[in-house]
Design a protein around this motif. Structure first.
Motif, PDB file in Angstrom:
ATOM      1  N   MET A 197      38.355  -2.718 -20.012  1.00 34.61           N
ATOM      2  CA  MET A 197      37.137  -2.367 -19.304  1.00 34.61           C
ATOM      3  C   MET A 197      37.128  -3.120 -17.979  1.00 34.61           C
ATOM      4  SD  MET A 197      34.453  -0.654 -19.312  1.00 34.61           S
ATOM      5  CE  MET A 197      32.994  -0.348 -20.205  1.00 34.61           C
ATOM      6  N   PRO A 198      36.952  -2.403 -16.890  1.00 33.96           N
ATOM      7  CA  PRO A 198      36.913  -3.103 -15.596  1.00 33.96           C
ATOM      8  C   PRO A 198      35.631  -3.910 -15.453  1.00 33.96           C
ATOM      9  CG  PRO A 198      36.352  -0.806 -15.320  1.00 33.96           C
ATOM     10  CD  PRO A 198      36.757  -0.972 -16.757  1.00 33.96           C
ATOM     11  N   VAL A 199      35.713  -4.927 -14.651  1.00 33.47           N
ATOM     12  CA  VAL A 199      34.526  -5.717 -14.321  1.00 33.47           C
ATOM     13  C   VAL A 199      33.985  -5.180 -13.008  1.00 33.47           C
ATOM     14  CG1 VAL A 199      33.667  -7.994 -13.683  1.00 33.47           C
ATOM     15  CG2 VAL A 199      35.370  -7.768 -15.494  1.00 33.47           C
ATOM     16  N   ILE A 200      32.736  -4.798 -12.998  1.00 35.84           N
ATOM     17  CA  ILE A 200      32.089  -4.307 -11.784  1.00 35.84           C
ATOM     18  C   ILE A 200      31.079  -5.365 -11.376  1.00 35.84           C
ATOM     19  CG2 ILE A 200      30.716  -2.482 -10.752  1.00 35.84           C
ATOM     20  CD1 ILE A 200      31.945  -0.618 -12.900  1.00 35.84           C
ATOM     21  N   PRO A 253      27.822 -14.629 -17.215  1.00 29.23           N
ATOM     22  CA  PRO A 253      26.700 -13.710 -16.959  1.00 29.23           C
ATOM     23  C   PRO A 253      27.066 -12.518 -16.071  1.00 29.23           C
ATOM     24  CG  PRO A 253      25.996 -15.984 -16.694  1.00 29.23           C
ATOM     25  CD  PRO A 253      27.489 -15.998 -16.847  1.00 29.23           C
ATOM     26  N   LEU A 254      28.182 -12.584 -15.372  1.00 30.75           N
ATOM     27  CA  LEU A 254      28.606 -11.456 -14.537  1.00 30.75           C
ATOM     28  C   LEU A 254      29.260 -10.358 -15.377  1.00 30.75           C
ATOM     29  CD1 LEU A 254      30.201 -13.375 -11.528  1.00 30.75           C
ATOM     30  CD2 LEU A 254      27.846 -12.567 -11.773  1.00 30.75           C
ATOM     31  N   LEU A 255      29.656 -10.678 -16.607  1.00 35.20           N
ATOM     32  CA  LEU A 255      30.383  -9.742 -17.459  1.00 35.20           C
ATOM     33  C   LEU A 255      29.433  -8.969 -18.354  1.00 35.20           C
ATOM     34  CD1 LEU A 255      33.325 -12.093 -18.472  1.00 35.20           C
ATOM     35  CD2 LEU A 255      33.195 -10.509 -16.552  1.00 35.20           C
ATOM     36  N   VAL A 256      28.630  -8.153 -17.742  1.00 38.90           N
ATOM     37  CA  VAL A 256      27.666  -7.322 -18.459  1.00 38.90           C
ATOM     38  C   VAL A 256      27.898  -5.862 -18.061  1.00 38.90           C
ATOM     39  CG1 VAL A 256      25.929  -9.143 -18.619  1.00 38.90           C
ATOM     40  CG2 VAL A 256      25.933  -7.617 -16.656  1.00 38.90           C
ATOM     41  N   HIS A 261      27.546  -2.455 -16.418  1.00 38.79           N
ATOM     42  CA  HIS A 261      26.933  -2.098 -15.139  1.00 38.79           C
ATOM     43  C   HIS A 261      26.034  -0.881 -15.325  1.00 38.79           C
ATOM     44  CE1 HIS A 261      26.645  -0.996 -10.871  1.00 38.79           C
ATOM     45  NE2 HIS A 261      27.011  -2.238 -10.631  1.00 38.79           N
ATOM     46  N   ALA A 262      24.980  -0.819 -14.582  1.00 41.01           N
ATOM     47  CA  ALA A 262      24.079   0.337 -14.632  1.00 41.01           C
ATOM     48  C   ALA A 262      24.827   1.597 -14.211  1.00 41.01           C
ATOM     49  CB  ALA A 262      22.891   0.104 -13.714  1.00 41.01           C
TER      50      ALA A 262
END
Length: 70
Positions: free
Chosen positions: A2-5, A27-30, A32-33
């Motif tokens: 899964m890419p990180v956006i 916390p950045l690894l959630v 994305h909308a």
């Protein structure tokens, strides 16, 4: 996979080579909308990492142009 956006306001933190604290980055690894994303069909050219050119974004041939599997 899964890419990180990452949102633009977090670019500096995400790209900081000195940042080694996973707790700060976690916390950045959630997810994305979905807003702002658009899906569209592409050709099978994208299936090979050897293909790194604009053709990867070309639409696939129409169903009438594709060879039959039967």
């Amino acid at each position: 996979r899964m890419p990180v956006i990452v949102d633009p306001e977090s670019f500096d933190l995400w790209l900081d080579p000195k940042m080694e604290d996973a707790a700060v980055l976690q916390p950045l690894l959630v997810p994305h909308a979905v807003d702002g994303f658009h899906a569209f069909p592409v050709s099978r050219t994208v299936n090979s990492p050897a293909n790194d050119d604009p053709e990867c974004l070309a639409p696939p041939p129409s169903a009438t142009e594709q060879p039959s599997l039967l």
